[in-house]
Design a protein around this motif. Structure first.
Motif, PDB file in Angstrom:
ATOM      1  N   ASP A 150       0.839  -1.196   0.000  1.00  0.00           N
ATOM      2  CA  ASP A 150       0.000   0.000   0.000  1.00  0.00           C
ATOM      3  C   ASP A 150       0.876   1.248   0.000  1.00  0.00           C
ATOM      4  O   ASP A 150       0.528   2.259  -0.591  1.00  0.00           O
ATOM      5  CB  ASP A 150      -0.914   0.004   1.235  1.00  0.00           C
ATOM      6  CG  ASP A 150      -1.860  -1.185   1.241  1.00  0.00           C
ATOM      7  OD1 ASP A 150      -2.689  -1.270   0.307  1.00  0.00           O
ATOM      8  OD2 ASP A 150      -1.764  -2.023   2.147  1.00  0.00           O
TER       9      ASP A 150
ATOM     10  N   LYS B  75      -0.943   1.709  -9.806  1.00  0.00           N
ATOM     11  CA  LYS B  75      -2.261   2.309  -9.597  1.00  0.00           C
ATOM     12  C   LYS B  75      -2.613   2.478  -8.127  1.00  0.00           C
ATOM     13  O   LYS B  75      -3.333   3.403  -7.763  1.00  0.00           O
ATOM     14  CB  LYS B  75      -3.340   1.463 -10.270  1.00  0.00           C
ATOM     15  CG  LYS B  75      -3.292   1.497 -11.777  1.00  0.00           C
ATOM     16  CD  LYS B  75      -4.426   0.708 -12.362  1.00  0.00           C
ATOM     17  CE  LYS B  75      -4.372   0.770 -13.891  1.00  0.00           C
ATOM     18  NZ  LYS B  75      -5.465   0.016 -14.490  1.00  0.00           N
ATOM     19  N   HIS B  76      -2.158   1.586  -7.263  1.00  0.00           N
ATOM     20  CA  HIS B  76      -2.663   1.547  -5.897  1.00  0.00           C
ATOM     21  C   HIS B  76      -1.645   1.887  -4.811  1.00  0.00           C
ATOM     22  O   HIS B  76      -2.038   2.112  -3.673  1.00  0.00           O
ATOM     23  CB  HIS B  76      -3.280   0.183  -5.602  1.00  0.00           C
ATOM     24  CG  HIS B  76      -4.350  -0.193  -6.565  1.00  0.00           C
ATOM     25  ND1 HIS B  76      -5.564   0.466  -6.625  1.00  0.00           N
ATOM     26  CD2 HIS B  76      -4.389  -1.134  -7.535  1.00  0.00           C
ATOM     27  CE1 HIS B  76      -6.305  -0.065  -7.580  1.00  0.00           C
ATOM     28  NE2 HIS B  76      -5.617  -1.040  -8.151  1.00  0.00           N
ATOM     29  N   THR B  77      -0.360   1.893  -5.109  1.00  0.00           N
ATOM     30  CA  THR B  77       0.656   2.121  -4.089  1.00  0.00           C
ATOM     31  C   THR B  77       1.022   3.598  -4.007  1.00  0.00           C
ATOM     32  O   THR B  77       1.246   4.239  -5.027  1.00  0.00           O
ATOM     33  CB  THR B  77       1.928   1.296  -4.391  1.00  0.00           C
ATOM     34  OG1 THR B  77       1.573  -0.089  -4.477  1.00  0.00           O
ATOM     35  CG2 THR B  77       2.978   1.478  -3.310  1.00  0.00           C
TER      36      THR B  77
END
Length: 194
Positions: free
Chosen positions: A69, A89-91
């Motif tokens: 994350d 995209k998410h980190t």
């Protein structure tokens, strides 16, 4: 319960392992499960060190590839070496604006801008954790500054409270660096989405 995966990377002597232990101790004070796993090679010679920190509903200390994350670099080029743990995209990536010459001979030193160029498309924050640590009275408090910045981003929300971090940080300079980093405006570059 929520789950947070944080990979902290840097070079020997930056307090990477200590940062992981601080998070684990703060988790203990907040009655939150924290698992850590450390990796270090030539750390005493300035080589790479990283620590996997998994908080909450977790059963293994190692972060699966692409599932971090937060990817935190106390030394900028170490973020690139650990990028396989991140998802573009998410980190969220946090970089200390500090670059160290590689310990291996004939390896070219990358500038901070070259590191950032390789991270285009990622959510990246650059802060001056070393200067925050100096302002707090101890250059070795850069790891506490990074933790304070992570806290200000909401990385530990609902899992570890500020009071628990204050207990775990113990030393006045660490607490001061943690608090300064929480309230600073983003000092440096936010290349979110570039």
């Amino acid at each position: 319960m929520a789950r947070i995966n944080i990979l902290i990377a840097g070079v020997g002597g930056q307090g990477i392992i200590t940062a992981g232990k601080i998070i684990a101790e703060a988790g203990n004070y907040s009655n939150t499960k924290v698992l850590i796993a450390e990796t270090h090679g030539l750390a005493q010679r300035g080589g790479g060190v990283n620590i996997h920190v998994r908080i909450g509903d977790v059963n293994s200390p190692l972060i699966p590839l692409g599932k971090a994350d937060y990817l935190v670099g106390l030394e900028a080029t170490e973020v690139l070496r650990n990028l396989n743990y991140a998802s573009r995209k998410h980190t969220t990536i946090i970089i200390n604006n500090y670059v160290v010459r590689p310990v291996l001979p004939k390896v070219r030193l990358l500038s901070l801008q070259e590191v950032l160029d390789k991270l285009k498309g990622c959510k990246v924050y650059v802060i001056d954790a070393n200067q925050i640590a100096i302002n707090a009275g101890n250059i070795k408090a850069a790891n506490a500054a990074i933790l304070g910045f992570l806290y200000s981003l909401g990385a530990f929300e609902g899992l570890i409270n500020e009071e628990s971090f204050i207990k775990a940080l113990k030393y006045e300079s660490n607490i001061k660096a943690f608090k300064i980093a929480q309230v600073i405006k983003i000092n440096g570059i936010d290349i979110n989405g570039i």
